[in-house]
Design a protein around this motif. Structure first.
Motif, PDB file in Angstrom:
ATOM      1  N   SER A 118     -60.990  97.643  10.872  1.00  0.00           N
ATOM      2  CA  SER A 118     -59.774  97.869  11.353  1.00  0.00           C
ATOM      3  C   SER A 118     -58.734  98.032  10.280  1.00  0.00           C
ATOM      4  O   SER A 118     -58.033  98.982  10.108  1.00  0.00           O
ATOM      5  N   GLU A 155     -56.588 101.382   8.808  1.00  0.00           N
ATOM      6  CA  GLU A 155     -55.262 101.388   8.542  1.00  0.00           C
ATOM      7  C   GLU A 155     -54.836 101.853   7.131  1.00  0.00           C
ATOM      8  O   GLU A 155     -53.963 102.684   7.078  1.00  0.00           O
ATOM      9  N   ILE A 167     -41.717 106.139  18.372  1.00  0.00           N
ATOM     10  CA  ILE A 167     -41.557 104.641  18.271  1.00  0.00           C
ATOM     11  C   ILE A 167     -40.101 104.097  19.158  1.00  0.00           C
ATOM     12  O   ILE A 167     -40.104 103.125  19.614  1.00  0.00           O
ATOM     13  N   LEU A 221     -41.157 104.383  22.667  1.00  0.00           N
ATOM     14  CA  LEU A 221     -41.956 103.102  23.176  1.00  0.00           C
ATOM     15  C   LEU A 221     -41.147 102.000  23.269  1.00  0.00           C
ATOM     16  O   LEU A 221     -41.164 101.197  24.237  1.00  0.00           O
ATOM     17  N   LYS A 274     -40.084  95.662  30.646  1.00  0.00           N
ATOM     18  CA  LYS A 274     -39.672  94.242  30.589  1.00  0.00           C
ATOM     19  C   LYS A 274     -38.464  93.560  31.307  1.00  0.00           C
ATOM     20  O   LYS A 274     -38.527  92.529  31.888  1.00  0.00           O
ATOM     21  N   GLU A 283     -32.068  99.203  26.568  1.00  0.00           N
ATOM     22  CA  GLU A 283     -31.230  98.415  25.600  1.00  0.00           C
ATOM     23  C   GLU A 283     -30.533  99.326  24.462  1.00  0.00           C
ATOM     24  O   GLU A 283     -31.543  99.787  23.681  1.00  0.00           O
ATOM     25  N   ASN A 300     -31.289  98.662  20.818  1.00  0.00           N
ATOM     26  CA  ASN A 300     -32.736  99.101  20.304  1.00  0.00           C
ATOM     27  C   ASN A 300     -32.720 100.471  19.666  1.00  0.00           C
ATOM     28  O   ASN A 300     -33.090 100.466  18.420  1.00  0.00           O
ATOM     29  N   GLN A 342     -43.036  98.943   7.646  1.00  0.00           N
ATOM     30  CA  GLN A 342     -43.562  97.999   8.992  1.00  0.00           C
ATOM     31  C   GLN A 342     -42.803  96.914   9.351  1.00  0.00           C
ATOM     32  O   GLN A 342     -42.581  96.630  10.617  1.00  0.00           O
ATOM     33  N   ILE A 343     -41.902  96.263   8.501  1.00  0.00           N
ATOM     34  CA  ILE A 343     -41.191  95.041   8.559  1.00  0.00           C
ATOM     35  C   ILE A 343     -39.926  95.308   9.224  1.00  0.00           C
ATOM     36  O   ILE A 343     -39.274  94.752   9.878  1.00  0.00           O
ATOM     37  N   HIS A 399     -39.566  97.629  11.845  1.00  0.00           N
ATOM     38  CA  HIS A 399     -40.284  97.954  12.796  1.00  0.00           C
ATOM     39  C   HIS A 399     -40.586  99.541  13.007  1.00  0.00           C
ATOM     40  O   HIS A 399     -40.529 100.019  14.061  1.00  0.00           O
ATOM     41  N   THR A 437     -46.088 101.959   9.119  1.00  0.00           N
ATOM     42  CA  THR A 437     -46.559 102.012   7.642  1.00  0.00           C
ATOM     43  C   THR A 437     -46.666 103.586   7.217  1.00  0.00           C
ATOM     44  O   THR A 437     -46.228 103.736   6.095  1.00  0.00           O
ATOM     45  N   VAL A 474     -51.890 104.122  21.304  1.00  0.00           N
ATOM     46  CA  VAL A 474     -50.864 102.722  21.140  1.00  0.00           C
ATOM     47  C   VAL A 474     -50.377 102.715  22.456  1.00  0.00           C
ATOM     48  O   VAL A 474     -50.049 101.626  22.974  1.00  0.00           O
ATOM     49  N   GLY A 485     -52.376 100.969  25.120  1.00  0.00           N
ATOM     50  CA  GLY A 485     -52.498  99.707  25.040  1.00  0.00           C
ATOM     51  C   GLY A 485     -51.219  98.884  25.348  1.00  0.00           C
ATOM     52  O   GLY A 485     -51.442  97.848  26.280  1.00  0.00           O
ATOM     53  N   VAL A 486     -50.029  99.255  25.062  1.00  0.00           N
ATOM     54  CA  VAL A 486     -48.838  98.691  25.601  1.00  0.00           C
ATOM     55  C   VAL A 486     -48.721  98.684  27.028  1.00  0.00           C
ATOM     56  O   VAL A 486     -48.680  97.609  27.844  1.00  0.00           O
ATOM     57  N   ALA A 536     -51.203  96.213  28.395  1.00  0.00           N
ATOM     58  CA  ALA A 536     -50.903  94.699  28.289  1.00  0.00           C
ATOM     59  C   ALA A 536     -49.907  94.394  29.364  1.00  0.00           C
ATOM     60  O   ALA A 536     -49.842  93.264  29.721  1.00  0.00           O
ATOM     61  N   ILE A 557     -34.849  93.235  19.357  1.00  0.00           N
ATOM     62  CA  ILE A 557     -35.819  93.871  19.116  1.00  0.00           C
ATOM     63  C   ILE A 557     -37.018  93.472  19.871  1.00  0.00           C
ATOM     64  O   ILE A 557     -37.347  92.437  19.380  1.00  0.00           O
ATOM     65  N   HIS A 603     -42.600  93.512  17.352  1.00  0.00           N
ATOM     66  CA  HIS A 603     -43.678  94.534  17.503  1.00  0.00           C
ATOM     67  C   HIS A 603     -44.023  95.131  18.704  1.00  0.00           C
ATOM     68  O   HIS A 603     -44.723  94.444  19.337  1.00  0.00           O
ATOM     69  N   VAL A 604     -43.768  96.340  19.020  1.00  0.00           N
ATOM     70  CA  VAL A 604     -43.800  97.103  20.235  1.00  0.00           C
ATOM     71  C   VAL A 604     -45.459  97.265  20.520  1.00  0.00           C
ATOM     72  O   VAL A 604     -45.482  97.501  21.625  1.00  0.00           O
ATOM     73  N   ASP A 605     -45.932  97.364  19.528  1.00  0.00           N
ATOM     74  CA  ASP A 605     -47.446  97.807  19.650  1.00  0.00           C
ATOM     75  C   ASP A 605     -48.142  96.326  20.276  1.00  0.00           C
ATOM     76  O   ASP A 605     -47.756  95.046  19.902  1.00  0.00           O
ATOM     77  N   THR A 606     -49.384  96.338  20.914  1.00  0.00           N
ATOM     78  CA  THR A 606     -50.129  95.271  21.257  1.00  0.00           C
ATOM     79  C   THR A 606     -50.627  94.401  20.295  1.00  0.00           C
ATOM     80  O   THR A 606     -50.817  93.145  20.359  1.00  0.00           O
ATOM     81  N   THR A 617     -52.733  92.313  14.256  1.00  0.00           N
ATOM     82  CA  THR A 617     -53.207  93.274  13.265  1.00  0.00           C
ATOM     83  C   THR A 617     -52.248  93.993  12.270  1.00  0.00           C
ATOM     84  O   THR A 617     -52.493  93.835  11.070  1.00  0.00           O
ATOM     85  N   LEU A 622     -52.250  93.438   8.519  1.00  0.00           N
ATOM     86  CA  LEU A 622     -52.032  94.620   7.465  1.00  0.00           C
ATOM     87  C   LEU A 622     -50.918  94.509   6.447  1.00  0.00           C
ATOM     88  O   LEU A 622     -50.937  94.399   5.199  1.00  0.00           O
ATOM     89  N   SER A 623     -49.614  94.108   6.982  1.00  0.00           N
ATOM     90  CA  SER A 623     -48.734  93.826   6.153  1.00  0.00           C
ATOM     91  C   SER A 623     -49.094  92.738   4.974  1.00  0.00           C
ATOM     92  O   SER A 623     -48.533  93.073   3.814  1.00  0.00           O
ATOM     93  N   SER A 665     -39.723  87.575   6.078  1.00  0.00           N
ATOM     94  CA  SER A 665     -39.365  89.165   6.337  1.00  0.00           C
ATOM     95  C   SER A 665     -39.944  89.629   7.637  1.00  0.00           C
ATOM     96  O   SER A 665     -39.053  90.451   8.271  1.00  0.00           O
ATOM     97  N   ALA A 666     -40.942  89.158   8.024  1.00  0.00           N
ATOM     98  CA  ALA A 666     -41.067  89.678   9.548  1.00  0.00           C
ATOM     99  C   ALA A 666     -40.954  88.240  10.297  1.00  0.00           C
ATOM    100  O   ALA A 666     -40.865  87.337   9.822  1.00  0.00           O
TER     101      ALA A 666
END
Lengths: 465, 465
Positions: free
Chosen positions: A125, A129, A230, A233, A241, A246, A249, A304-305, A307, A310, A414, A417-418, A421, B23, B26-29, B33, B37-38, B105-106
């Motif tokens: 995986s 990526e 993004i 989502l 939730k 919000e 966000n 990525q960090i 949000h 990548t 994705v 998946g969300v 979950a 926030i 991380h909005v993905d499940t 992972t 990756l980070s 950072s994260a």
């Protein structure tokens, strides 16, 4: 799959292994590491084989090779052969033929095999990526920042309409026509907004259409769509939730995306001379490649960090480096890297797709398939509309632009998946979203291919195949 | 390291993170992972930075760049900066500055960070293993099978003497001069037999000496040494375990190595026309690279499961493909792959080296350092002797051949790992073996560089830098 399974079960491999019982089982201490390595080597060979076989068949029947890579992935994945299986959902090492083959050829205890299975899934995986990061870096390198900016307004239009139209049509349709609850309807509508930039960009590159005006509008819109996706989502997730949207966000994500893209390009441009000087001064092998990849990886990390994704980082890195005098040289050395990493991504997208929801003989699937029919229709119409929002410019192939935005690919998954979950999606709704993602992903390359099949491509194609 | 640590501890990063608390984390499940990756992106950037900085410095002061990559690895590793740390021994995520930076950072919970730390270590180790597989494939491609066979007798002589001499001298010396028990002495003697083919081959390639007669004798002997090393390790390991030498093991390993190498080359040669035809017929991108890599990976897999080493497989694959008309083309596309994977290997070898055993102010280290002095002497003399066993041929630089066999590198560390796991090594003995491995690894490139620095290199060097 049943036949292969029974062959493997039939051979009493304990007998075979007993022949080697006196060999100390792997003389080095890290037995597990070396077995994980074996499983990775096997997986890569199978991934490359599937991607090339699929790609070659498609190239011969005049279809985009990337479609073949996806189908190759589906073939070796959980749906058909069960060779490349990921430790998601209910899957165990027993479902993976690679693991069974490893157990058969090396002597692995049943306890170890589950650990190896998990490691293999995680490593493949991550490689996948890295594959999409490198793909978007390459796409960025082949893009033209000036052209992207000049078609900016059109891209913005296409992206916004391509998000709003399927969202509104999907949500309203599910609520009013199919009497689905409002929250799941909104979620399904949100899943309709995604665009898989990876698949679209790859098809365009294969057709030699990446640097055409249509190509650049699609790429620009797809990048914006990634950001919008993004945001959508995040909004939908917080709606599920907390029951409310919000505003903070939305503001934060929009602002950080804007600052990131503009900042990366601005600072990147300032660093051009340093970059060129550094590459020229260095004396060891691979300096151009490593400096450029480090730049791409740093931007990917930052994206990525904060949000974002990548791939936005690596795309921005590609765009910036495309403007330097090293572009051509860099494209040459990045091509082999892309050749070994990118197929892992496409094959994995295929392998992770579970086609069992498509089986109409299973009565549990029927409701989902009916809903899916509607979602597919909206998914296609909603994006095609977006192409026709460009005013004037009769020379543009507006249908192609809309069609280019159709594939939902991994971004759509994705969303699934969300949703899965969160527990708010009923089985039929979840299945219908998956079917919609599969259909749009596989249909779009086909449609794009037939729409863009113009005479001038004959010469272009030579270059890229 | 202390300064960096205190800065990271000083900044109350919880305050910073609280800014982003609204926030959805991380909005993905697959939060994990994406964090893994980070961590991989960060690790790769740091690895490439260390390898290039070290390599460039060495290139400028006329030392082999690979030495710089090793030193760069040591610098970022557990011994000095603690950036790249592997989950081995007592190390936890807290020891790794990359993990602390990621946490900073994260927003990662302390429970998650240990999982990410383990995954990162495993993935980087696998990438490093792929690195040495690709390195040996490239070395195989640059070698000449006919030349290797023609210098075969010399290589066999060098390999055998280079295994027997240090083994006998080391074991007897430790027993009679230092009164060490016989089993640990035998083990230390065994550890003296290894040769790191990776480091030697890389130095030779950097000096443009890979295809010289000396270079080919060294490569041939190093490959044989690798096989002999596996046999010696298996014998010593079973001696420790059962107290006796199992003849069956020796016979099995020797036979399988012979059958494997001869079989791979023989069958590979038969498949030449198929390979060339396949590559020529394929229409999609990267076909030459992927087919060749698949071949290398399959042979690596087979080598591994018959209890040899993966690198023997990839080396054999390189040798076979070097004989086809695609050699030049393949070398061009494999170079960038090698550029991104091989540094990971050398930096990891450095990063995993724990220099704390070298500190003479720690009284616990003194006995080990004295023993180490003896082992280093034997390690150097034992291999140098091997070069002078070649009879006649005054034109050969026999000193260079012996020196080329000196570095123990990662192979030596495997011995330390096995010995450490078995519990038969006292602390001073274990430390002395580690010190010997470190010294020979770092000394050999320096010595080889000064011995092979001949006028004709001025032109050769141009080509490879």
């Amino acid at each position: 799959m049943d036949i292969l399974n029974s062959i493997l079960t039939f051979i009493d491999y304990n007998f075979y292994i007993s022949l080697f019982a006196t060999i100390p089982e792997h003389v080095d201490t890290d037995t597990d590491t070396s077995l994980v390595l074996s499983s990775i080597l096997l997986s890569l060979v199978i991934i490359y084989f599937a991607s090339k076989l699929g790609g070659e068949i498609c190239a011969r029947i005049d279809l985009p090779p990337v479609l073949g890579e996806l189908v190759g992935g589906v073939t070796i994945g959980i749906s058909i052969l069960g060779l490349l299986v990921f430790p998601e959902g209910m899957n165990t090492a027993n479902n993976s033929l690679i693991m069974r083959f490893l157990q058969f050829s090396a002597d692995v205890t049943p306890e170890n095999i589950q650990t190896i299975f998990n490691s293999q899934g995680e490593i493949i995986s991550i490689l996948s990526e890295l594959g999409v990061i490198i793909l978007l870096f390459e796409i960025g390198l082949e893009s033209n920042l000036k052209e992207l900016i000049s078609v900016g307004p059109q891209s913005v239009m296409v992206a916004i309409v391509g998000v709003v139209a399927p969202f509104v049509l999907g949500t309203l349709g599910l609520t009013y026509l199919f009497h689905v609850d409002i929250i799941p309807s909104i979620f399904a509508g949100a899943a309709l907004t995604a665009t898989s930039i990876g698949i679209t960009a790859k098809v365009l590159a294969e057709l030699g259409h990446l640097s055409s005006q249509e190509g650049q509008i699609i790429i620009g819109a797809a990048v914006l769509d990634d950001i919008l996706g993004i945001i959508v989502l995040a909004v939908v997730a917080s709606l599920i939730k907390t029951g409310q949207v919000e505003i903070f966000n939305i503001a934060y994500l929009s602002l950080s995306a804007a600052i990131f893209l503009i900042g990366a390009i601005f600072i990147g441009r300032l660093l051009h001379p340093v970059y060129v000087k550094l590459v020229n001064k260095m004396k060891t092998r691979g300096q151009l490649l490593l400096i450029s990849l480090c730049f791409a990886f740093v931007l990917s990390y930052i994206a990525q960090i904060i949000h974002l994704e990548t791939i936005l980082g690596s795309f921005a890195a590609g765009l910036v480096l495309a403007e330097t005098e090293k572009r051509k040289e860099l494209q040459d050395v990045i091509a082999p890297i892309s050749d070994i990493f990118v197929p892992i991504f496409f094959v994995c997208v295929g392998a992770k797709t579970d086609l069992s929801v498509l089986n109409p003989t299973d009565p549990n699937n029927r409701e989902g398939l009916i809903l899916a029919g509607f979602l597919i229709l909206v998914a296609i119409i909603g994006k095609i509309i977006s192409g026709f929002t460009i005013i004037g410019q009769p020379e543009l192939n507006k249908l192609a632009i809309g069609v280019g935005m159709i594939p939902r690919g991994e971004v759509g998954l994705v969303f699934v998946g969300v949703g899965s979950a969160s527990g708010i999606l009923s089985k039929p709704i979840e299945a219908s979203i998956i079917v919609m993602v599969i259909f749009t992903t596989f249909l779009a390359p086909l449609l794009l291919r037939s729409i863009l099949k113009e005479p001038f491509l004959a010469t272009q194609k030579q270059k890229i195949t």
